[in-house]
Design a protein around this motif. Sequence first.
Motif, PDB file in Angstrom:
ATOM      1  N   ASP A 180       0.874  -1.182   0.000  1.00 30.89           N
ATOM      2  CA  ASP A 180       0.000   0.000   0.000  1.00 30.89           C
ATOM      3  C   ASP A 180       0.907   1.226   0.000  1.00 30.89           C
ATOM      4  O   ASP A 180       1.577   1.514   0.995  1.00 30.89           O
ATOM      5  CB  ASP A 180      -0.889  -0.022   1.244  1.00 30.89           C
ATOM      6  CG  ASP A 180      -1.866   1.139   1.294  1.00 30.89           C
ATOM      7  OD1 ASP A 180      -1.500   2.254   0.853  1.00 30.89           O
ATOM      8  OD2 ASP A 180      -2.993   0.963   1.789  1.00 30.89           O
ATOM      9  N   SER A 181       0.929   1.952  -1.116  1.00 34.87           N
ATOM     10  CA  SER A 181       1.845   3.097  -1.231  1.00 34.87           C
ATOM     11  C   SER A 181       1.573   4.157  -0.179  1.00 34.87           C
ATOM     12  O   SER A 181       2.501   4.805   0.319  1.00 34.87           O
ATOM     13  CB  SER A 181       1.742   3.709  -2.639  1.00 34.87           C
ATOM     14  OG  SER A 181       2.298   2.843  -3.595  1.00 34.87           O
ATOM     15  N   THR A 241       7.519  15.134   3.902  1.00 36.99           N
ATOM     16  CA  THR A 241       6.242  14.625   4.383  1.00 36.99           C
ATOM     17  C   THR A 241       5.730  13.499   3.488  1.00 36.99           C
ATOM     18  O   THR A 241       6.228  13.282   2.376  1.00 36.99           O
ATOM     19  CB  THR A 241       5.193  15.737   4.416  1.00 36.99           C
ATOM     20  OG1 THR A 241       4.919  16.151   3.062  1.00 36.99           O
ATOM     21  CG2 THR A 241       5.693  16.942   5.219  1.00 36.99           C
ATOM     22  N   ALA A 242       4.696  12.809   3.974  1.00 34.55           N
ATOM     23  CA  ALA A 242       4.060  11.757   3.181  1.00 34.55           C
ATOM     24  C   ALA A 242       3.464  12.337   1.902  1.00 34.55           C
ATOM     25  O   ALA A 242       3.457  11.690   0.848  1.00 34.55           O
ATOM     26  CB  ALA A 242       2.983  11.059   4.007  1.00 34.55           C
ATOM     27  N   GLN A 243       2.970  13.578   1.988  1.00 33.00           N
ATOM     28  CA  GLN A 243       2.418  14.231   0.789  1.00 33.00           C
ATOM     29  C   GLN A 243       3.514  14.464  -0.250  1.00 33.00           C
ATOM     30  O   GLN A 243       3.298  14.271  -1.455  1.00 33.00           O
ATOM     31  CB  GLN A 243       1.751  15.562   1.170  1.00 33.00           C
ATOM     32  CG  GLN A 243       0.453  15.428   1.967  1.00 33.00           C
ATOM     33  CD  GLN A 243       0.688  15.021   3.410  1.00 33.00           C
ATOM     34  OE1 GLN A 243       1.783  15.235   3.960  1.00 33.00           O
ATOM     35  NE2 GLN A 243      -0.323  14.419   4.045  1.00 33.00           N
ATOM     36  N   ASP A 244       4.686  14.882   0.219  1.00 33.07           N
ATOM     37  CA  ASP A 244       5.815  15.053  -0.704  1.00 33.07           C
ATOM     38  C   ASP A 244       6.156  13.724  -1.381  1.00 33.07           C
ATOM     39  O   ASP A 244       6.392  13.673  -2.594  1.00 33.07           O
ATOM     40  CB  ASP A 244       7.057  15.545   0.054  1.00 33.07           C
ATOM     41  CG  ASP A 244       6.878  16.927   0.658  1.00 33.07           C
ATOM     42  OD1 ASP A 244       6.132  17.733   0.072  1.00 33.07           O
ATOM     43  OD2 ASP A 244       7.475  17.189   1.716  1.00 33.07           O
ATOM     44  N   ILE A 245       6.169  12.669  -0.592  1.00 31.26           N
ATOM     45  CA  ILE A 245       6.563  11.357  -1.098  1.00 31.26           C
ATOM     46  C   ILE A 245       5.583  10.857  -2.155  1.00 31.26           C
ATOM     47  O   ILE A 245       5.974  10.185  -3.115  1.00 31.26           O
ATOM     48  CB  ILE A 245       6.679  10.350   0.070  1.00 31.26           C
ATOM     49  CG1 ILE A 245       7.845  10.764   0.997  1.00 31.26           C
ATOM     50  CG2 ILE A 245       6.881   8.921  -0.427  1.00 31.26           C
ATOM     51  CD1 ILE A 245       7.837  10.075   2.341  1.00 31.26           C
ATOM     52  N   GLN A 271       1.796   6.917  -8.318  1.00 34.94           N
ATOM     53  CA  GLN A 271       2.259   5.696  -8.959  1.00 34.94           C
ATOM     54  C   GLN A 271       3.757   5.458  -8.733  1.00 34.94           C
ATOM     55  O   GLN A 271       4.246   4.358  -8.951  1.00 34.94           O
ATOM     56  CB  GLN A 271       1.983   5.759 -10.476  1.00 34.94           C
ATOM     57  CG  GLN A 271       0.526   5.994 -10.835  1.00 34.94           C
ATOM     58  CD  GLN A 271      -0.398   4.956 -10.231  1.00 34.94           C
ATOM     59  OE1 GLN A 271      -0.106   3.766 -10.294  1.00 34.94           O
ATOM     60  NE2 GLN A 271      -1.498   5.401  -9.637  1.00 34.94           N
ATOM     61  N   GLU A 272       4.469   6.503  -8.300  1.00 32.34           N
ATOM     62  CA  GLU A 272       5.925   6.392  -8.155  1.00 32.34           C
ATOM     63  C   GLU A 272       6.361   7.173  -6.917  1.00 32.34           C
ATOM     64  O   GLU A 272       6.780   8.332  -7.003  1.00 32.34           O
ATOM     65  CB  GLU A 272       6.611   6.961  -9.397  1.00 32.34           C
ATOM     66  CG  GLU A 272       8.099   6.648  -9.488  1.00 32.34           C
ATOM     67  CD  GLU A 272       8.368   5.174  -9.709  1.00 32.34           C
ATOM     68  OE1 GLU A 272       9.181   4.609  -8.949  1.00 32.34           O
ATOM     69  OE2 GLU A 272       7.768   4.585 -10.623  1.00 32.34           O
ATOM     70  N   PRO A 273       6.232   6.566  -5.718  1.00 30.48           N
ATOM     71  CA  PRO A 273       6.638   7.276  -4.499  1.00 30.48           C
ATOM     72  C   PRO A 273       8.087   7.766  -4.603  1.00 30.48           C
ATOM     73  O   PRO A 273       8.938   7.118  -5.217  1.00 30.48           O
ATOM     74  CB  PRO A 273       6.488   6.204  -3.407  1.00 30.48           C
ATOM     75  CG  PRO A 273       5.476   5.246  -3.948  1.00 30.48           C
ATOM     76  CD  PRO A 273       5.712   5.221  -5.424  1.00 30.48           C
ATOM     77  N   MET A 274       8.338   8.932  -4.003  1.00 28.34           N
ATOM     78  CA  MET A 274       9.679   9.507  -4.031  1.00 28.34           C
ATOM     79  C   MET A 274      10.710   8.533  -3.494  1.00 28.34           C
ATOM     80  O   MET A 274      10.475   7.813  -2.531  1.00 28.34           O
ATOM     81  CB  MET A 274       9.692  10.785  -3.181  1.00 28.34           C
ATOM     82  CG  MET A 274      11.043  11.502  -3.162  1.00 28.34           C
ATOM     83  SD  MET A 274      11.079  12.848  -1.935  1.00 28.34           S
ATOM     84  CE  MET A 274       9.854  13.968  -2.618  1.00 28.34           C
ATOM     85  N   LEU A 319      16.963   6.442  -3.423  1.00 27.52           N
ATOM     86  CA  LEU A 319      17.822   5.321  -3.782  1.00 27.52           C
ATOM     87  C   LEU A 319      17.846   5.050  -5.284  1.00 27.52           C
ATOM     88  O   LEU A 319      18.904   4.816  -5.863  1.00 27.52           O
ATOM     89  CB  LEU A 319      17.353   4.051  -3.057  1.00 27.52           C
ATOM     90  CG  LEU A 319      17.711   3.926  -1.578  1.00 27.52           C
ATOM     91  CD1 LEU A 319      16.936   2.775  -0.934  1.00 27.52           C
ATOM     92  CD2 LEU A 319      19.213   3.722  -1.399  1.00 27.52           C
ATOM     93  N   PHE A 320      16.655   5.082  -5.889  1.00 25.00           N
ATOM     94  CA  PHE A 320      16.560   4.700  -7.295  1.00 25.00           C
ATOM     95  C   PHE A 320      15.739   5.716  -8.092  1.00 25.00           C
ATOM     96  O   PHE A 320      14.738   6.243  -7.604  1.00 25.00           O
ATOM     97  CB  PHE A 320      15.916   3.312  -7.436  1.00 25.00           C
ATOM     98  CG  PHE A 320      16.683   2.223  -6.760  1.00 25.00           C
ATOM     99  CD1 PHE A 320      17.848   1.705  -7.329  1.00 25.00           C
ATOM    100  CD2 PHE A 320      16.265   1.717  -5.534  1.00 25.00           C
ATOM    101  CE1 PHE A 320      18.563   0.705  -6.696  1.00 25.00           C
ATOM    102  CE2 PHE A 320      16.973   0.716  -4.893  1.00 25.00           C
ATOM    103  CZ  PHE A 320      18.132   0.212  -5.474  1.00 25.00           C
ATOM    104  N   SER A 321      16.165   5.963  -9.310  1.00 28.35           N
ATOM    105  CA  SER A 321      15.424   6.832 -10.226  1.00 28.35           C
ATOM    106  C   SER A 321      14.180   6.082 -10.702  1.00 28.35           C
ATOM    107  O   SER A 321      14.078   4.862 -10.540  1.00 28.35           O
ATOM    108  CB  SER A 321      16.300   7.179 -11.428  1.00 28.35           C
ATOM    109  OG  SER A 321      16.501   6.020 -12.234  1.00 28.35           O
ATOM    110  N   PRO A 322      13.204   6.787 -11.322  1.00 29.36           N
ATOM    111  CA  PRO A 322      12.029   6.100 -11.879  1.00 29.36           C
ATOM    112  C   PRO A 322      12.398   5.003 -12.872  1.00 29.36           C
ATOM    113  O   PRO A 322      11.638   4.063 -13.070  1.00 29.36           O
ATOM    114  CB  PRO A 322      11.253   7.231 -12.560  1.00 29.36           C
ATOM    115  CG  PRO A 322      11.636   8.466 -11.791  1.00 29.36           C
ATOM    116  CD  PRO A 322      13.073   8.259 -11.433  1.00 29.36           C
TER     117      PRO A 322
END
Length: 335
Positions: free
Chosen positions: A284-285, A302-306, A311-314, A317-320
């Motif tokens: 669950d993202s 914040t969680a909103q930023d993330i 579809q692609e949480p911040m 570690l890894f790029s999209p």
Amino acid sequence: MQQQNLTLFDPFEGMRFGNRICFLCGTGISLDHQTPVFPAWLMEEYGFGELPLRLLDQSVVAHQDLKIPCCPHCQAHHLAPLEEKMRQAVKGGVAALRELDEQLLFQWLGKMFYGTLITELIKEQDPLIKPEYAVSEQPKMLMKFQAFYRVLQSLRVPMQFADFIPCSLFIVEVDASAEPSRFEYRDELSTMMFSLRLDNALIICCLLDNGIIQQSMHRVWAEIEPRVLQPIQAAEFSARVFYSGYLFNVIPDYLLRPVKPTDDHVVMDSLIDDITNVIFNPWDSSAYAKMLAMYWARWGITAQDILRDPQEPMSMLFSPEGEFIQFPQIPGLEK
């Protein structure tokens, strides 16, 4: 006599917890026979002995005052030798920790986790404030802790795990120059997660999953293990592992093979019911973002930023595209 030494103790049968019974072997002891949950050498080295720790009944205790009942024999013959091995390994840093037998590291982390747990169980007999979710009143939790204690008995009883290790272990190298913090500690009773940051070494462990979380994250771990992570990246990896522990949905069952009079150790087998139970609950993202935000709070994320892109949480570690980010740009700190 040898047969008796290979007999496992189970304090969960009859809930035999108290300050007059050795946490490891069940021997009756006096009140002054206690051992610190967090080893004295570790508290001295990292200076956290006087820091407060809040328990489930809302009482507060300094780390150095958190102690568990332990008989002199178990202290001298089982705990002291383990602590000396760990003290030397911690001095050697990431490389020395990675060279350790995983069973030793499991025992060391497990003893600290279990020490906190039985402190909670003893406290529940006379709590300052009755916890909303008392551990002793949750059958599934007690079943999990009982299974864990069965393999933790390897601290005292020579034990061979047939084809598994009870835990998932990750030892991450962190760029300690990027952050002054030498020590961080986090645990989560319900998911049996435990992590320690010791200078540039971050140890993350799920104490009861038979290595399944590590197997499920093998591709990510293969990318992470050889690298030196920035603190914000290490925090993200911790969040990923802790969230996997939250999703883990089964309790391993441990079975002792019959012991013969000539045996000098016991052999433990394990079964996991993956027919009637789903091993991992669905990702669950939104829930993951809330957990990651806790780990990233010091950077003001914040969680909103993330979840700006649901579809692609911040990720730091890894790029999209799935490429490892060598130099992450922290929001608010960009040039």
